[in-house]
Design a protein around this motif. Structure first.
Motif, PDB file in Angstrom:
ATOM      1  N   ARG A  58      12.933 -14.559  -2.983  1.00 46.00           N
ATOM      2  CA  ARG A  58      13.718 -15.710  -3.471  1.00 46.00           C
ATOM      3  C   ARG A  58      14.316 -16.479  -2.310  1.00 46.00           C
ATOM      4  N   ALA A  59      14.866 -15.746  -1.346  1.00 41.03           N
ATOM      5  CA  ALA A  59      15.461 -16.410  -0.180  1.00 41.03           C
ATOM      6  C   ALA A  59      14.390 -17.181   0.599  1.00 41.03           C
ATOM      7  N   VAL A  60      13.208 -16.597   0.725  1.00 39.39           N
ATOM      8  CA  VAL A  60      12.122 -17.298   1.432  1.00 39.39           C
ATOM      9  C   VAL A  60      11.807 -18.610   0.715  1.00 39.39           C
ATOM     10  N   ARG A  61      11.688 -18.546  -0.603  1.00 38.91           N
ATOM     11  CA  ARG A  61      11.342 -19.767  -1.359  1.00 38.91           C
ATOM     12  C   ARG A  61      12.456 -20.797  -1.319  1.00 38.91           C
ATOM     13  N   SER A  63      14.748 -21.220   0.939  1.00 37.19           N
ATOM     14  CA  SER A  63      15.242 -21.570   2.286  1.00 37.19           C
ATOM     15  C   SER A  63      14.909 -23.004   2.667  1.00 37.19           C
ATOM     16  N   GLY A  64      13.882 -23.575   2.018  1.00 36.89           N
ATOM     17  CA  GLY A  64      13.442 -24.903   2.425  1.00 36.89           C
ATOM     18  C   GLY A  64      12.548 -24.859   3.665  1.00 36.89           C
ATOM     19  N   LEU A  65      12.318 -23.656   4.196  1.00 33.73           N
ATOM     20  CA  LEU A  65      11.440 -23.522   5.364  1.00 33.73           C
ATOM     21  C   LEU A  65      10.004 -23.313   4.880  1.00 33.73           C
ATOM     22  N   ALA A  66       9.057 -23.815   5.681  1.00 31.77           N
ATOM     23  CA  ALA A  66       7.654 -23.581   5.335  1.00 31.77           C
ATOM     24  C   ALA A  66       7.366 -22.089   5.477  1.00 31.77           C
ATOM     25  N   ARG A  67       6.520 -21.576   4.617  1.00 30.94           N
ATOM     26  CA  ARG A  67       6.204 -20.143   4.658  1.00 30.94           C
ATOM     27  C   ARG A  67       5.716 -19.717   6.042  1.00 30.94           C
ATOM     28  N   ASP A  68       4.955 -20.597   6.703  1.00 27.56           N
ATOM     29  CA  ASP A  68       4.416 -20.178   8.005  1.00 27.56           C
ATOM     30  C   ASP A  68       5.425 -20.276   9.151  1.00 27.56           C
ATOM     31  N   GLU A  69       6.642 -20.705   8.839  1.00 33.29           N
ATOM     32  CA  GLU A  69       7.705 -20.646   9.854  1.00 33.29           C
ATOM     33  C   GLU A  69       8.417 -19.294   9.817  1.00 33.29           C
ATOM     34  N   LEU A  70       8.122 -18.500   8.790  1.00 35.03           N
ATOM     35  CA  LEU A  70       8.847 -17.244   8.585  1.00 35.03           C
ATOM     36  C   LEU A  70       7.908 -16.053   8.771  1.00 35.03           C
ATOM     37  N   PHE A  71       8.486 -14.947   9.206  1.00 36.32           N
ATOM     38  CA  PHE A  71       7.718 -13.718   9.417  1.00 36.32           C
ATOM     39  C   PHE A  71       8.319 -12.656   8.490  1.00 36.32           C
ATOM     40  N   VAL A  72       7.525 -12.199   7.519  1.00 33.96           N
ATOM     41  CA  VAL A  72       8.024 -11.262   6.506  1.00 33.96           C
ATOM     42  C   VAL A  72       7.282  -9.933   6.644  1.00 33.96           C
ATOM     43  N   THR A  73       8.069  -8.868   6.814  1.00 33.71           N
ATOM     44  CA  THR A  73       7.507  -7.510   6.899  1.00 33.71           C
ATOM     45  C   THR A  73       7.889  -6.732   5.649  1.00 33.71           C
ATOM     46  N   SER A  74       6.955  -5.970   5.088  1.00 38.13           N
ATOM     47  CA  SER A  74       7.310  -4.968   4.086  1.00 38.13           C
ATOM     48  C   SER A  74       6.570  -3.664   4.410  1.00 38.13           C
ATOM     49  N   LYS A  75       6.894  -2.630   3.617  1.00 32.83           N
ATOM     50  CA  LYS A  75       6.384  -1.292   3.958  1.00 32.83           C
ATOM     51  C   LYS A  75       5.934  -0.548   2.702  1.00 32.83           C
ATOM     52  N   THR A  93       3.969  -5.608  -4.113  1.00 36.21           N
ATOM     53  CA  THR A  93       4.787  -6.240  -3.060  1.00 36.21           C
ATOM     54  C   THR A  93       4.549  -7.754  -3.042  1.00 36.21           C
ATOM     55  N   LEU A  94       3.292  -8.165  -3.086  1.00 39.10           N
ATOM     56  CA  LEU A  94       3.026  -9.617  -3.081  1.00 39.10           C
ATOM     57  C   LEU A  94       3.608 -10.271  -4.329  1.00 39.10           C
ATOM     58  N   ASP A  95       3.498  -9.589  -5.468  1.00 38.91           N
ATOM     59  CA  ASP A  95       4.084 -10.135  -6.708  1.00 38.91           C
ATOM     60  C   ASP A  95       5.594 -10.252  -6.567  1.00 38.91           C
ATOM     61  N   ASP A  96       6.225  -9.185  -6.078  1.00 37.30           N
ATOM     62  CA  ASP A  96       7.694  -9.183  -5.990  1.00 37.30           C
ATOM     63  C   ASP A  96       8.186 -10.218  -4.987  1.00 37.30           C
ATOM     64  N   LEU A  97       7.500 -10.322  -3.859  1.00 38.62           N
ATOM     65  CA  LEU A  97       7.885 -11.332  -2.861  1.00 38.62           C
ATOM     66  C   LEU A  97       7.468 -12.740  -3.310  1.00 38.62           C
ATOM     67  N   ASP A  98       6.567 -12.782  -4.298  1.00 46.17           N
ATOM     68  CA  ASP A  98       6.027 -14.050  -4.793  1.00 46.17           C
ATOM     69  C   ASP A  98       5.436 -14.871  -3.638  1.00 46.17           C
ATOM     70  N   THR A  99       4.557 -14.228  -2.915  1.00 49.67           N
ATOM     71  CA  THR A  99       3.909 -14.864  -1.769  1.00 49.67           C
ATOM     72  C   THR A  99       2.441 -14.456  -1.769  1.00 49.67           C
ATOM     73  N   ASP A 100       1.617 -15.224  -1.056  1.00 46.46           N
ATOM     74  CA  ASP A 100       0.187 -14.901  -0.996  1.00 46.46           C
ATOM     75  C   ASP A 100      -0.129 -13.871   0.071  1.00 46.46           C
ATOM     76  N   TYR A 101       0.810 -13.714   1.014  1.00 50.37           N
ATOM     77  CA  TYR A 101       0.537 -12.787   2.123  1.00 50.37           C
ATOM     78  C   TYR A 101       1.849 -12.295   2.719  1.00 50.37           C
ATOM     79  N   VAL A 102       1.800 -11.147   3.367  1.00 51.64           N
ATOM     80  CA  VAL A 102       2.909 -10.735   4.237  1.00 51.64           C
ATOM     81  C   VAL A 102       2.420 -10.878   5.675  1.00 51.64           C
ATOM     82  N   ASP A 103       3.374 -11.026   6.578  1.00 47.02           N
ATOM     83  CA  ASP A 103       3.005 -11.142   7.992  1.00 47.02           C
ATOM     84  C   ASP A 103       2.707  -9.777   8.585  1.00 47.02           C
TER      85      ASP A 103
END
Ligand SMILES: NC(=O)c1ccc[n+]([C@@H]2O[C@H](COP(=O)([O-])OP(=O)(O)OC[C@H]3O[C@@H](n4cnc5c(N)ncnc54)[C@H](OP(=O)(O)O)[C@@H]3O)[C@@H](O)[C@H]2O)c1
Length: 277
Positions: A58-61, A63-75, A93-103
């Motif tokens: 949610r914070a990533v979405r 933030s107003g920042l482009a996704r490729d400006e951010l580096f997201v790690t999960s485990k 994890t991708l569903d919960d982060l609501d993103t197409d990829y993690v970094d």
């Protein structure tokens, strides 16, 4: 604030400072991560185990920042080392982060008694090949665990995220990582706040006119490690990012390294075998 980046062994750039989220409850995670982005952090560290991936997303979405400006790690959580489970957990994890990829996606613990981390690594290699993780790595791996990944796997981990702070300086693991092109990332870089009371840190902070946490975090970045301090306190989130405009000289670096007591704040990777969290 501009954070230096380190180039991983597959060319991906990781910001050297990240924001840790362990023990941040979901209801406060969004606000803390949004604040961290606002003050200039561009890297956030979460995990399936922390149960706050959705709030990080949610914070990533928001933030107003482009996704490729951010580096997201999960485990990958401990229950999911079997190959099929690892894939299913990564999809969640991708569903919960609501993103197409993690970094970056890491195996959280090796769980040697279970003995399936090489199988989990195979799943992470497939996830990497699919493009849904830009880099893959491990966490809490000792050299003898990494030996198995390097001989039985096809991809060299990009990162090994391990406990490191002035009371637990991890020379052996760091040397092994460096010799194999693996970037070391320091978790509990402040020793969960405990190392800040060390009199040597207090003296250095006085001499340098910096805070206790800034001295410790600066020591980490000058060693060349990635560092991911956590704080729920807005002022400390700002403070912990103020580490790129001063330096420790060689004597100060050695003085901090000499504080090593071999003292962990967390579990030992050879003994941590819980799959129930
Ligand atoms: N891979 C793994 O197995 C693993 C294990 C543990 C952690 N991690 C990752 O590493 C991150 C950092 O580790 P951590 O959270 O265990 O410990 P940490 O970052 O070393 O310390 C966090 C503690 O220090 C306090 N603190 C933060 N900044 C401070 C400052 N400037 N002055 C005084 N106290 C300060 C925080 O308090 P407040 O929050 O109250 O401000 C909190 O109690 C985690 O959040 C997580 O992302 C990974």
């Amino acid at each position: 604030m501009t954070t230096p980046t380190i180039t991983l062994n597959n060319g991906v750039q990781i910001p050297q400072l990240g924001f840790g989220t362990y023990k941040l409850p979901p209801e406060s995670t969004r606000d803390a991560v949004l604040w961290a982005f606002e003050v200039g952090y561009r890297h956030v560290d979460t995990a399936q185990m922390y149960r706050n991936e959705a709030a990080v997303g949610r914070a990533v979405r928001e933030s107003g920042l482009a996704r490729d400006e951010l580096f997201v790690t999960s485990k990958l959580n401990n229950a999911y080392h079997p190959h099929y489970e690892a894939h299913a957990a990564f999809d969640r994890t991708l569903d919960d982060l609501d993103t197409d990829y993690v970094d970056l996606f890491l195996i959280h613990w090796p769980l040697p008694a279970l003995g399936r981390f090489v199988e989990a690594w195979g799943a992470l290699e497939e996830i990497l090949a699919s493009g849904r993780a830009r880099a893959i790595g491990v966490s809490n791996f000792q050299p003898h665990h990494l030996d198995r990944i390097l001989t039985e796997g096809s991809v060299v981990p990009a990162v090994n995220q391990v406990e490191i702070h002035p009371w637990f300086v991890q020379q052996e693991v760091r040397a092994y990582d460096a010799a194999h092109g693996i970037v070391t990332e320091a978790w509990s870089p402040l020793g969960r706040g405990r190392v800040l009371e060390d009199p040597a840190i207090v003296r250095l902070a006085d001499d340098l006119g910096r805070t206790l946490a800034q001295v410790v975090l600066r020591w980490h970045v000058q060693r060349g490690d990635v560092v991911i301090p956590k704080s729920a306190t807005p002022e400390r989130i700002v403070e912990n990012a103020g580490i790129f405009a001063f330096e420790l000289d060689a004597g100060a670096m050695d003085a901090v390294t000499a504080l090593d007591r071999g003292e962990r704040t967390g579990s030992s990777p050879d003994e941590e075998n819980r799959t129930d969290r």
